[in-house]
Design a protein around this motif. Structure first.
Motif, PDB file in Angstrom:
ATOM      1  N   ARG A 205      -5.307  11.606  15.171  1.00 25.40           N
ATOM      2  CA  ARG A 205      -4.202  11.974  16.063  1.00 25.40           C
ATOM      3  C   ARG A 205      -2.964  12.548  15.383  1.00 25.40           C
ATOM      4  O   ARG A 205      -2.047  13.000  16.072  1.00 25.40           O
ATOM      5  N   ARG A 206      -2.913  12.511  14.078  1.00 28.32           N
ATOM      6  CA  ARG A 206      -1.719  13.027  13.413  1.00 28.32           C
ATOM      7  C   ARG A 206      -2.046  14.145  12.428  1.00 28.32           C
ATOM      8  O   ARG A 206      -1.517  15.227  12.520  1.00 28.32           O
ATOM      9  N   TRP A 207      -2.954  13.884  11.499  1.00 26.94           N
ATOM     10  CA  TRP A 207      -3.170  14.862  10.436  1.00 26.94           C
ATOM     11  C   TRP A 207      -4.041  16.023  10.856  1.00 26.94           C
ATOM     12  O   TRP A 207      -3.763  17.158  10.493  1.00 26.94           O
ATOM     13  N   LEU A 208      -5.084  15.780  11.646  1.00 32.61           N
ATOM     14  CA  LEU A 208      -5.913  16.912  12.085  1.00 32.61           C
ATOM     15  C   LEU A 208      -5.215  17.753  13.149  1.00 32.61           C
ATOM     16  O   LEU A 208      -5.630  18.867  13.410  1.00 32.61           O
ATOM     17  N   GLU A 209      -4.168  17.224  13.729  1.00 31.80           N
ATOM     18  CA  GLU A 209      -3.419  17.953  14.754  1.00 31.80           C
ATOM     19  C   GLU A 209      -2.053  18.400  14.253  1.00 31.80           C
ATOM     20  O   GLU A 209      -1.208  18.826  15.034  1.00 31.80           O
TER      21      GLU A 209
ATOM     22  N   ARG B  63       3.289  13.186   2.124  1.00 32.49           N
ATOM     23  CA  ARG B  63       2.136  13.060   1.215  1.00 32.49           C
ATOM     24  C   ARG B  63       1.767  11.591   0.995  1.00 32.49           C
ATOM     25  O   ARG B  63       0.665  11.287   0.576  1.00 32.49           O
ATOM     26  N   ILE B  64       2.690  10.693   1.263  1.00 27.78           N
ATOM     27  CA  ILE B  64       2.477   9.279   0.968  1.00 27.78           C
ATOM     28  C   ILE B  64       1.502   8.643   1.963  1.00 27.78           C
ATOM     29  O   ILE B  64       0.594   7.911   1.555  1.00 27.78           O
ATOM     30  N   ALA B  65       1.658   8.909   3.237  1.00 31.20           N
ATOM     31  CA  ALA B  65       0.791   8.286   4.255  1.00 31.20           C
ATOM     32  C   ALA B  65      -0.686   8.644   4.061  1.00 31.20           C
ATOM     33  O   ALA B  65      -1.536   7.743   4.040  1.00 31.20           O
ATOM     34  N   PRO B  66      -1.041   9.920   3.892  1.00 34.75           N
ATOM     35  CA  PRO B  66      -2.462  10.218   3.664  1.00 34.75           C
ATOM     36  C   PRO B  66      -2.990   9.613   2.359  1.00 34.75           C
ATOM     37  O   PRO B  66      -4.157   9.226   2.284  1.00 34.75           O
ATOM     38  N   MET B  67      -2.136   9.517   1.354  1.00 36.93           N
ATOM     39  CA  MET B  67      -2.572   8.894   0.103  1.00 36.93           C
ATOM     40  C   MET B  67      -2.910   7.422   0.337  1.00 36.93           C
ATOM     41  O   MET B  67      -3.870   6.899  -0.243  1.00 36.93           O
ATOM     42  N   ALA B  68      -2.131   6.756   1.170  1.00 37.55           N
ATOM     43  CA  ALA B  68      -2.406   5.344   1.470  1.00 37.55           C
ATOM     44  C   ALA B  68      -3.790   5.196   2.100  1.00 37.55           C
ATOM     45  O   ALA B  68      -4.561   4.304   1.729  1.00 37.55           O
ATOM     46  N   VAL B  69      -4.122   6.084   3.016  1.00 36.37           N
ATOM     47  CA  VAL B  69      -5.444   6.043   3.643  1.00 36.37           C
ATOM     48  C   VAL B  69      -6.521   6.381   2.618  1.00 36.37           C
ATOM     49  O   VAL B  69      -7.534   5.693   2.508  1.00 36.37           O
ATOM     50  N   LYS B  70      -6.290   7.405   1.843  1.00 37.15           N
ATOM     51  CA  LYS B  70      -7.254   7.806   0.808  1.00 37.15           C
ATOM     52  C   LYS B  70      -7.556   6.652  -0.145  1.00 37.15           C
ATOM     53  O   LYS B  70      -8.714   6.396  -0.473  1.00 37.15           O
TER      54      LYS B  70
ATOM     55  N   PRO C  12       2.550  19.795   2.439  1.00 37.58           N
ATOM     56  CA  PRO C  12       3.253  18.820   3.281  1.00 37.58           C
ATOM     57  C   PRO C  12       4.606  18.481   2.665  1.00 37.58           C
ATOM     58  O   PRO C  12       4.845  18.750   1.484  1.00 37.58           O
ATOM     59  N   THR C  13       5.460  17.868   3.436  1.00 38.62           N
ATOM     60  CA  THR C  13       6.724  17.402   2.874  1.00 38.62           C
ATOM     61  C   THR C  13       6.419  16.318   1.850  1.00 38.62           C
ATOM     62  O   THR C  13       5.341  15.721   1.854  1.00 38.62           O
TER      63      THR C  13
ATOM     64  N   LEU D 296       0.831  -1.200   0.000  1.00 35.59           N
ATOM     65  CA  LEU D 296       0.000   0.000   0.000  1.00 35.59           C
ATOM     66  C   LEU D 296       0.870   1.256   0.000  1.00 35.59           C
ATOM     67  O   LEU D 296       0.583   2.222  -0.712  1.00 35.59           O
ATOM     68  N   ILE D 297       1.928   1.242   0.788  1.00 36.82           N
ATOM     69  CA  ILE D 297       2.825   2.401   0.852  1.00 36.82           C
ATOM     70  C   ILE D 297       3.509   2.604  -0.499  1.00 36.82           C
ATOM     71  O   ILE D 297       3.651   3.736  -0.973  1.00 36.82           O
ATOM     72  N   TYR D 298       3.901   1.522  -1.149  1.00 34.56           N
ATOM     73  CA  TYR D 298       4.523   1.617  -2.469  1.00 34.56           C
ATOM     74  C   TYR D 298       3.535   2.206  -3.487  1.00 34.56           C
ATOM     75  O   TYR D 298       3.876   3.104  -4.254  1.00 34.56           O
ATOM     76  N   GLU D 299       2.303   1.706  -3.496  1.00 33.48           N
ATOM     77  CA  GLU D 299       1.305   2.204  -4.442  1.00 33.48           C
ATOM     78  C   GLU D 299       0.948   3.661  -4.157  1.00 33.48           C
ATOM     79  O   GLU D 299       0.734   4.449  -5.084  1.00 33.48           O
ATOM     80  N   ALA D 300       0.890   4.025  -2.889  1.00 35.62           N
ATOM     81  CA  ALA D 300       0.625   5.419  -2.527  1.00 35.62           C
ATOM     82  C   ALA D 300       1.774   6.311  -3.003  1.00 35.62           C
ATOM     83  O   ALA D 300       1.546   7.410  -3.526  1.00 35.62           O
ATOM     84  N   TYR D 301       2.999   5.833  -2.836  1.00 34.92           N
ATOM     85  CA  TYR D 301       4.162   6.579  -3.323  1.00 34.92           C
ATOM     86  C   TYR D 301       4.039   6.843  -4.830  1.00 34.92           C
ATOM     87  O   TYR D 301       4.264   7.961  -5.302  1.00 34.92           O
TER      88      TYR D 301
END
Length: 188
Positions: free
Chosen positions: A170-174, A86-93, A81-82, A13-18
Motif C-alpha cells: 500500500r505504500r511502496w508499490l504505489e 530509505r530507512i523504512a524499506p531497509m527495516a523490512v528488508k 527516495p528521500t 529495528l528502525i535504528y538499525e535500519a538507519y
C-alpha cells in the motif's frame, strides 16, 4: 489497516535500519534533505518515522527520478527516495531477507547479500570451460514491467508480518515518482 496490526514494529529495528542506510550514503531526494539535515534532529526524526509506521500514517514522499547515462549510449532511469524514506524499506528488508534468501538459486547474483558482480563473472568463466554454448539474456525494463499481482502473491506467500505486507503493498508499490521538468519537478 488498524493500529493493532502495525504496532509490533520494534524501535530498535528502525535504528538499525538507519545505521545501514547511512552507511550507503546517497544523495537527497525530492525534499533536498541531506544526511546532515536528518541528523540535526536524529532522535526525533527516527521516532517520528517509527511512530508513523506503527500507526499506519507513514506515506513515503515521491521518488526523485534521474537519468544515468549508459556507457553504450542511452540512459538508465534511477529512482532516489528521500533520505528518511530509505530507512523504512531497509527495516523490512532486514527482517525478510533471511527468509527469502533460501528461495533463490545459488547462481543468482543480483541484489543479494554477499553476492558480488565479480563472483558472477568468476562463475561465468568457470562455466565457459564446462559448456560450449552461451545463453545471453537482457532484462531491460524488468522492474518497469513486472506483474504487480504476481509480485504481490509472492509477497503474501513469503512475508509473514502484516505490517511489512501493508507497506510493500500500500505504500511502496504505489509511491509517486517525480520526473525532472524544465522548471521544478512533475509528479506522476
Amino acid at each position: 489497516m488498524n493500529q493493532t496490526k502495525l504496532d509490533n514494529i520494534p524501535k530498535r529495528l528502525i535504528y538499525e535500519a538507519y545505521l545501514r542506510v547511512k552507511a550507503n550514503r546517497g544523495s537527497a531526494g525530492v525534499d533536498e534533505q541531506s544526511w546532515q539535515d536528518l541528523e540535526r534532529d536524529l532522535e526525533n526524526n527516527r521516532y517520528k518515522l517509527w511512530n508513523r509506521m506503527s500507526s499506519g500514517s507513514y506515506f513515503p514522499q515521491a521518488v526523485k527520478r534521474v537519468e544515468i547515462p549508459k556507457a553504450g549510449g542511452g540512459v538508465r532511469p534511477l529512482g532516489i527516495p528521500t533520505v528518511a524514506d530509505r530507512i523504512a524499506p531497509m527495516a523490512v528488508k532486514m527482517q525478510i531477507e533471511a527468509e527469502l534468501e533460501h528461495h533463490f538459486h545459488p547462481d543468482s547474483y543480483g541484489y543479494r547479500p554477499h553476492k558480488l558482480a565479480h563472483q558472477a563473472v568468476a562463475k561465468v568463466r568457470e562455466r565457459c570451460w564446462q559448456r560450449a554454448w552461451v545463453l545471453d539474456m537482457d532484462i531491460k525494463g524488468f522492474f518497469d514491467t513486472i506483474d504487480h499481482e504476481l509480485l504481490l502473491r509472492a509477497v503474501d506467500k513469503h512475508v509473514s508480518e502484516s505490517w511489512q505486507r501493508f507497506y510493500i503493498r500500500r505504500r511502496w508499490l504505489e509511491a509517486a515518482v517525480q520526473h525532472p521538468a524544465r522548471v521544478g519537478w512533475v509528479e506522476e
